[in-house]
Design a protein around this motif. Sequence first.
Motif, PDB file in Angstrom:
ATOM      1  N   GLY A  52       0.853  -1.221   0.115  1.00 25.42           N
ATOM      2  CA  GLY A  52      -0.165   0.135   0.006  1.00 25.42           C
ATOM      3  C   GLY A  52       0.863   1.107   0.117  1.00 25.42           C
ATOM      4  N   LYS A  53       0.307   2.475   0.304  1.00 21.62           N
ATOM      5  CA  LYS A  53       0.672   3.544   0.052  1.00 21.62           C
ATOM      6  C   LYS A  53       0.709   4.224   1.284  1.00 21.62           C
ATOM      7  CE  LYS A  53      -0.152   4.445  -4.700  1.00 21.62           C
ATOM      8  NZ  LYS A  53       0.237   3.151  -4.761  1.00 21.62           N
ATOM      9  N   VAL A  54       2.200   4.925   1.462  1.00 18.20           N
ATOM     10  CA  VAL A  54       2.499   5.720   2.786  1.00 18.20           C
ATOM     11  C   VAL A  54       1.463   7.057   2.774  1.00 18.20           C
ATOM     12  CG1 VAL A  54       3.864   6.656   4.118  1.00 18.20           C
ATOM     13  CG2 VAL A  54       4.672   4.941   2.951  1.00 18.20           C
ATOM     14  N   THR A 100       0.943   8.856  -1.055  1.00 18.15           N
ATOM     15  CA  THR A 100      -0.306   9.457  -1.709  1.00 18.15           C
ATOM     16  C   THR A 100       0.286  10.861  -1.818  1.00 18.15           C
ATOM     17  OG1 THR A 100      -0.831  10.450   0.667  1.00 18.15           O
ATOM     18  CG2 THR A 100      -1.771   8.331  -0.091  1.00 18.15           C
ATOM     19  N   PRO A 101      -0.566  11.564  -2.944  1.00 21.41           N
ATOM     20  CA  PRO A 101       0.017  12.693  -3.342  1.00 21.41           C
ATOM     21  C   PRO A 101       0.090  13.899  -2.482  1.00 21.41           C
ATOM     22  CG  PRO A 101      -1.677  11.810  -4.831  1.00 21.41           C
ATOM     23  CD  PRO A 101      -1.628  10.983  -3.824  1.00 21.41           C
ATOM     24  N   VAL A 134       7.039   8.120  -4.876  1.00 22.14           N
ATOM     25  CA  VAL A 134       6.745   7.420  -6.347  1.00 22.14           C
ATOM     26  C   VAL A 134       5.219   7.161  -6.104  1.00 22.14           C
ATOM     27  CG1 VAL A 134       9.100   6.861  -6.704  1.00 22.14           C
ATOM     28  CG2 VAL A 134       7.475   5.252  -5.391  1.00 22.14           C
ATOM     29  N   ALA A 135       5.025   6.946  -7.453  1.00 21.21           N
ATOM     30  CA  ALA A 135       3.215   6.419  -7.391  1.00 21.21           C
ATOM     31  C   ALA A 135       3.307   4.933  -6.864  1.00 21.21           C
ATOM     32  CB  ALA A 135       2.740   6.548  -8.891  1.00 21.21           C
ATOM     33  N   VAL A 136       4.042   4.179  -7.445  1.00 23.36           N
ATOM     34  CA  VAL A 136       3.707   2.611  -7.145  1.00 23.36           C
ATOM     35  C   VAL A 136       5.264   2.050  -7.155  1.00 23.36           C
ATOM     36  CG1 VAL A 136       3.511   2.029  -9.492  1.00 23.36           C
ATOM     37  CG2 VAL A 136       2.439   0.569  -7.491  1.00 23.36           C
TER      38      VAL A 136
END
Length: 152
Positions: A52-54, A100-101, A134-136
């Motif tokens: 997942g994303k931080v 996340t952005p 980064v995105a992924v």
Amino acid sequence: MSTPEERLAELGLELPEVVKPLASYVPTAVSGSLIYTAGQLPIVAGELQATGKVGAEVSPEQAQALARICALNAIAAVRAEAGSLERVRIVKVTGFVASTPDFYGQPQVVNGASDLLGEVFGDAGVHARSAVGVAVLPRNAPVEVELIAEVS
């Protein structure tokens, strides 16, 4: 002064087996006195420790702990190449954080890796660094760390 291997033991850490490549690359490449590691994911005993994303599924604190695992995997790769950690100096660390952005704490996440390198190598663990959002990342990992080490 204790050796890096002794400091690992003092920290209660063991170097894992070098993580097998997930694609067409090798764990390390050598150029002169420099060892470049492939990007290391937070894999323990063959298992990715989080996905997942931080800033969403993964907290910054969890991500920092995952970066520490990545650094331990990178140290294992360097030791496998160098045979010992006694003559190793860490030159550069690059940390990638799938985030996340609106998450801007990549440097603090990658501190997990940098702090471990300092604990293990002392002054020889002080390094230049990049912390990149980064995105992924591969396998939906939250963090990936690579390093450049010098063997004297």
